[in-house]
Design a protein around this motif. Sequence first.
Motif, PDB file in Angstrom:
ATOM      1  N   VAL A  58       0.853  -1.188   0.000  1.00 13.14           N
ATOM      2  CA  VAL A  58       0.000   0.000   0.000  1.00 13.14           C
ATOM      3  C   VAL A  58       0.887   1.235   0.000  1.00 13.14           C
ATOM      4  O   VAL A  58       1.779   1.367   0.846  1.00 13.14           O
ATOM      5  N   ASP A  59       0.660   2.130  -0.944  1.00 11.16           N
ATOM      6  CA  ASP A  59       1.398   3.401  -1.035  1.00 11.16           C
ATOM      7  C   ASP A  59       0.413   4.548  -0.847  1.00 11.16           C
ATOM      8  O   ASP A  59      -0.604   4.628  -1.543  1.00 11.16           O
ATOM      9  N   LEU A  60       0.737   5.446   0.100  1.00  8.35           N
ATOM     10  CA  LEU A  60      -0.108   6.612   0.369  1.00  8.35           C
ATOM     11  C   LEU A  60       0.737   7.873   0.273  1.00  8.35           C
ATOM     12  O   LEU A  60       1.808   7.970   0.890  1.00  8.35           O
ATOM     13  N   ALA A  61       0.275   8.839  -0.501  1.00  7.92           N
ATOM     14  CA  ALA A  61       0.952  10.134  -0.574  1.00  7.92           C
ATOM     15  C   ALA A  61       0.812  10.850   0.761  1.00  7.92           C
ATOM     16  O   ALA A  61      -0.242  10.781   1.409  1.00  7.92           O
ATOM     17  N   LEU A  62       1.858  11.556   1.175  1.00  7.79           N
ATOM     18  CA  LEU A  62       1.875  12.261   2.453  1.00  7.79           C
ATOM     19  C   LEU A  62       2.058  13.760   2.230  1.00  7.79           C
ATOM     20  O   LEU A  62       2.705  14.178   1.260  1.00  7.79           O
ATOM     21  N   PRO A  63       1.522  14.571   3.124  1.00  7.20           N
ATOM     22  CA  PRO A  63       1.702  16.022   2.984  1.00  7.20           C
ATOM     23  C   PRO A  63       3.119  16.442   3.337  1.00  7.20           C
ATOM     24  O   PRO A  63       3.826  15.742   4.066  1.00  7.20           O
ATOM     25  N   THR A  64       3.523  17.590   2.838  1.00 10.55           N
ATOM     26  CA  THR A  64       4.850  18.144   3.108  1.00 10.55           C
ATOM     27  C   THR A  64       4.701  19.587   3.572  1.00 10.55           C
ATOM     28  O   THR A  64       3.602  20.147   3.592  1.00 10.55           O
ATOM     29  N   HIS A  65       5.836  20.206   3.956  1.00  8.90           N
ATOM     30  CA  HIS A  65       5.822  21.639   4.266  1.00  8.90           C
ATOM     31  C   HIS A  65       5.321  22.393   3.043  1.00  8.90           C
ATOM     32  O   HIS A  65       5.724  22.122   1.909  1.00  8.90           O
TER      33      HIS A  65
END
Length: 507
Positions: A58-65
């Motif tokens: 499972v790959d989930l995009a994550l938020p960044t600064h």
Amino acid sequence: MSRLPFYFIVGFLLIAGIAMSIHRHVQFEIPWIPGEQRQVWEIEAVITFDALDGPVQVDLALPTHQAGYRVLTENTASSGYGLAYQADEFGRRAEWTIREAEGDQQLYYSVQMLVSPDAQAPVQTAPTLPPTIEWESPFNSAAEQLIDQAWDRSADNATFARELIRNVNGERQDENARLLLGENEPAQLVVRLLNQADVRARVVSGLMLEDGRRRQTLSSWIQVFAEDGETWSLFHPLTGAQGKPENLLLWESSGNAVLEVQGGTNSRVSFSMMTHYQPASAAVRNHNSNDTFLNFSIHSLPLEEQALFQTILLIPIGALIVVLLRVFVGIKTSGTFMPVLIALAFIQTSLATGLIGFLLIVAVGLVIRNYLSYLNLLLVARVSAVIITVIAIISVFSVLAYRMGLNAGLTITFFPMIILAWTIERMSILWEEEGPKQVLIQGGGSLLTAVIAYLAMNSPWVRHITFNFLGVQFILMALILLLGNYTGYRLLELRRFKPITEEDKPS
């Protein structure tokens, strides 16, 4: 001898200290005032899917600064799954893996986002134009007409995108737009038309932050790059509104899939969120930023060492107070920096308890030291005997305080025993050589200096500034050097001129 090197060193220390402090405040948002509150969003993503009784990835995009927000902390909950964080030029992703899974699966990811109005968006690289995909008839003519109409009404890439969105989804929607929308999602259709006109654009995913909302999904937004490929604009795919709303958090901004599941079906991700306020110092402590020379921070140390340095960094404040009072005011003290150590003890004991304990120890110690003077001991032996005496006095006072239920008296053990022993020794010698008056003057000056140093060092604002802005140490050094260069009259010495001023007064 030229004083130029001296003033150069002082100027360098001042400039370096001020620059480092301002840099930490501006770049890393360290507040000047303690107790300042910052808004923090807590967001939880829940991934659900049906595993196919085999390996799962499972790959989930994550938020960044990004502009307006900074990542503070993040956590996951995924029993039995392996977890790895991946980062590249396209952003950050979390990857869960397991050798075998079956049935309903749930994975959790939570993140704290600090609301930071001064945060800047990272530099983003414009996407390359994808290979041209030919439309089938009659879609090709409909697409060309939509592009031509929007192009004639625009002046640059941003206005072209705005006009194209209005043609596709707005008040100017016609048969051509409705024909294409029958086969394409609105955001994907607009981006495809933009790319066909050689305008670099992509679909990004954002989360609208609303306190207390549950089971929310990401919304699609259109990111359009200018002709220079560096600046970009964000558009709502349905209304054509340009600009990023304040409560929009870009969750995935590279145009890739938000969630990819291999070995499972019916996958989806939903979001819950809530907001709260916490002290700015705690938010900064959790700040995921790398330490650099200008961001040199005690926060990188373990908490035990941080607590130690929080006290150590107050000593230069006490040293500045001592220099001011001795060099500029003219107060006499017993020992040069003994008042600073006594002030540190007052911080641990409280002012009232510290004053009473100090007076009791010194008074009893002077009586015993007076007896030791009749034994004609050598200096080392005499001072050693005084040290043992001080330890015995502190032990007796602590036991008596405990027996009487005075728990505050137990903190008397924080007094520096060696310094107290030398103080008793110096006062005893001073008594023998110059009399009790000088003992009272120097002892009283020491206590007064210690109390003033305590009040300065125990100030919440001073403790906050010295701990969070190490550049302040350079500023204190420069001020002490300047005071050390003072050779004028001390304030208390001006009393000698009082008779002269009285004689000059007209009778």
